[in-house]
Design a protein around this motif. Structure first.
Motif, PDB file in Angstrom:
ATOM      1  N   GLU A  53      47.568  38.180  49.450  1.00 28.86           N
ATOM      2  CA  GLU A  53      48.055  39.480  49.879  1.00 28.86           C
ATOM      3  C   GLU A  53      49.575  39.575  49.712  1.00 28.86           C
ATOM      4  O   GLU A  53      50.107  40.600  49.276  1.00 28.86           O
ATOM      5  CB  GLU A  53      47.660  39.724  51.337  1.00 28.86           C
ATOM      6  N   SER A  56      50.322  40.173  46.113  1.00 29.16           N
ATOM      7  CA  SER A  56      50.099  41.570  45.767  1.00 29.16           C
ATOM      8  C   SER A  56      51.303  42.426  46.184  1.00 29.16           C
ATOM      9  O   SER A  56      51.735  43.302  45.433  1.00 29.16           O
ATOM     10  CB  SER A  56      48.828  42.096  46.437  1.00 29.16           C
ATOM     11  N   GLY A  60      53.863  44.667  43.916  1.00 29.73           N
ATOM     12  CA  GLY A  60      54.148  46.062  44.230  1.00 29.73           C
ATOM     13  C   GLY A  60      55.626  46.379  44.326  1.00 29.73           C
ATOM     14  O   GLY A  60      56.022  47.543  44.205  1.00 29.73           O
ATOM     15  N   PRO A  66      48.346  51.231  41.875  1.00 28.73           N
ATOM     16  CA  PRO A  66      47.410  52.212  42.425  1.00 28.73           C
ATOM     17  C   PRO A  66      46.836  51.703  43.740  1.00 28.73           C
ATOM     18  O   PRO A  66      46.880  50.499  44.034  1.00 28.73           O
ATOM     19  CB  PRO A  66      46.333  52.293  41.341  1.00 28.73           C
ATOM     20  N   LYS A  67      46.288  52.595  44.512  1.00 24.81           N
ATOM     21  CA  LYS A  67      45.779  52.238  45.835  1.00 24.81           C
ATOM     22  C   LYS A  67      44.749  51.126  45.767  1.00 24.81           C
ATOM     23  O   LYS A  67      44.731  50.211  46.602  1.00 24.81           O
ATOM     24  CB  LYS A  67      45.168  53.483  46.496  1.00 24.81           C
ATOM     25  N   ARG A  68      43.878  51.147  44.755  1.00 19.45           N
ATOM     26  CA  ARG A  68      42.809  50.153  44.658  1.00 19.45           C
ATOM     27  C   ARG A  68      43.342  48.745  44.435  1.00 19.45           C
ATOM     28  O   ARG A  68      42.656  47.758  44.713  1.00 19.45           O
ATOM     29  CB  ARG A  68      41.856  50.505  43.510  1.00 19.45           C
ATOM     30  N   LYS A  70      46.369  47.605  45.684  1.00 20.16           N
ATOM     31  CA  LYS A  70      47.227  47.154  46.770  1.00 20.16           C
ATOM     32  C   LYS A  70      46.452  46.205  47.688  1.00 20.16           C
ATOM     33  O   LYS A  70      45.326  46.500  48.084  1.00 20.16           O
ATOM     34  CB  LYS A  70      47.763  48.345  47.555  1.00 20.16           C
ATOM     35  N   ASN A  72      45.350  43.330  46.812  1.00 23.55           N
ATOM     36  CA  ASN A  72      44.476  42.463  46.010  1.00 23.55           C
ATOM     37  C   ASN A  72      45.284  41.933  44.830  1.00 23.55           C
ATOM     38  O   ASN A  72      45.581  42.664  43.888  1.00 23.55           O
ATOM     39  CB  ASN A  72      43.246  43.247  45.533  1.00 23.55           C
ATOM     40  N   ALA A  76      45.882  43.691  41.213  1.00 20.73           N
ATOM     41  CA  ALA A  76      47.262  44.098  40.928  1.00 20.73           C
ATOM     42  C   ALA A  76      47.728  43.511  39.606  1.00 20.73           C
ATOM     43  O   ALA A  76      48.333  44.203  38.771  1.00 20.73           O
ATOM     44  CB  ALA A  76      48.180  43.655  42.066  1.00 20.73           C
ATOM     45  N   HIS A  79      46.069  45.362  36.747  1.00 21.53           N
ATOM     46  CA  HIS A  79      46.692  46.673  36.500  1.00 21.53           C
ATOM     47  C   HIS A  79      47.967  46.506  35.678  1.00 21.53           C
ATOM     48  O   HIS A  79      48.189  47.250  34.708  1.00 21.53           O
ATOM     49  CB  HIS A  79      46.998  47.358  37.827  1.00 21.53           C
TER      50      HIS A  79
END
Length: 290
Positions: A53, A56, A60, A66-68, A70, A72, A76, A79
């Motif tokens: 976490e 992640s 960020g 993206p929300k999905r 965050k 993870n 992340a 993406h």
């Protein structure tokens, strides 16, 4: 036991300290494999992410997620890899784990035992540093197969950090296994969803697990230190690395944090939870006589 009603009270050991002392004696004798998780690292207050976490969150701060994705780390990283490039993911991982991490006392203790196998599941190089005073050991690391053009699941490194082969690994008194890769010595990273696609497809038949690990886990049990099993990927790796070894296994747990899925995992795979503070457990382990 009915999993639906299981709780830590039904799993607590009647005499956790006595049992852990017995496990520690087996560890010192080379009959138990230490399986180290990032939960150990906060004891040394390192300047690196110490949970998936946290990693992640680090991603960020560098790239809008993206929300999905965050919370993870694997999503992340995927993406970032999809929107930018694999090189960006590798550079961010190198940045995240660049600060040196001093070995914890328990890592130095384990390094002095000349254990046949040590499993370390985080990306830092502290365990390698702890072993640096010895020349009779080596390391095997999981690697990504995405885009490398090689039919390999892992690479071998000697004590000096030079890449070598499986024949050399068989002769090492101690093997350090880093299944997800590491910042040292060569910045191998298993981190994105794409990295894990082929591994998770094959791991049930054990292809991604090195033979030297398979051989050395036989007739040995595992002691999980600083590990959580709240994510399916973490559970899968723990189960497959410990596959076909001796049971029961043992795990130091924080009863306040355990999820229902973690309890189910412990019960299903013969992992006895020892509910005590991690620092106290490590003190008991390090007091075991060689």
């Amino acid at each position: 036991m009915n999993i639906a009603v299981a709780n830590i009270e039904t799993l607590k050991l009647a005499d956790a300290e006595a049992v852990l002392k017995d496990v520690a004696a087996e560890l010192v004798a080379g009959k138990v494999v230490p399986y180290l998780g990032p939960g150990l690292l906060p004891l040394g207050t390192p300047a690196i992410p110490v949970t998936p976490e946290d990693l992640s969150v680090f991603f960020g701060t560098k790239v809008a997620l993206p929300k999905r994705a965050k919370g993870n780390a694997w999503a992340a990283a995927q993406h970032i890899e999809s929107m930018k490039h694999r090189n960006t993911v590798s550079a961010l991982m190198a940045d995240a784990f660049a600060p040196p991490v001093a070995p914890l006392p328990v890592q130095s203790f384990l390094a002095g035992l000349k254990l046949p196998l040590i499993v370390d599941t985080w990306y830092d190089g502290a365990m390698r540093t702890a072993l640096a005073g010895r020349s009779d050991w080596g390391e095997v690391q999981g690697i990504t197969r995405a885009g490398i053009g090689e039919d390999r699941w892992y690479r071998f490194y000697d004590a000096a950090g030079q890449e070598t082969d499986r024949a050399a690994a068989e002769g090492w008194p101690t093997v350090l296994y880093k299944p997800h890769g590491s910042v040292a010595p060569a910045k191998n990273w298993l981190i994105s969803d794409a990295d894990y696609v082929e591994v998770l497809t094959e791991i049930d038949i054990q292809t991604p697990i090195p033979d030297v690990v398979k051989n050395r886990r036989t007739e040995r049990s595992f002691l999980f230190l600083g590990c959580r099993f709240h994510d399916q990927l973490l559970r899968t790796y723990a189960r497959q690395v410990a596959k076909r070894s001796r049971t029961p296994h043992f795990a130091i747990v924080d009863e306040a944090q355990l999820t229902r899925n973690e309890l189910r995992f412990l019960l299903t795979h013969a992992i006895t939870p020892i509910a005590m503070p991690l620092p106290k457990a490590l003190d008991i382990i390090m007091s075991a006589r060689t």
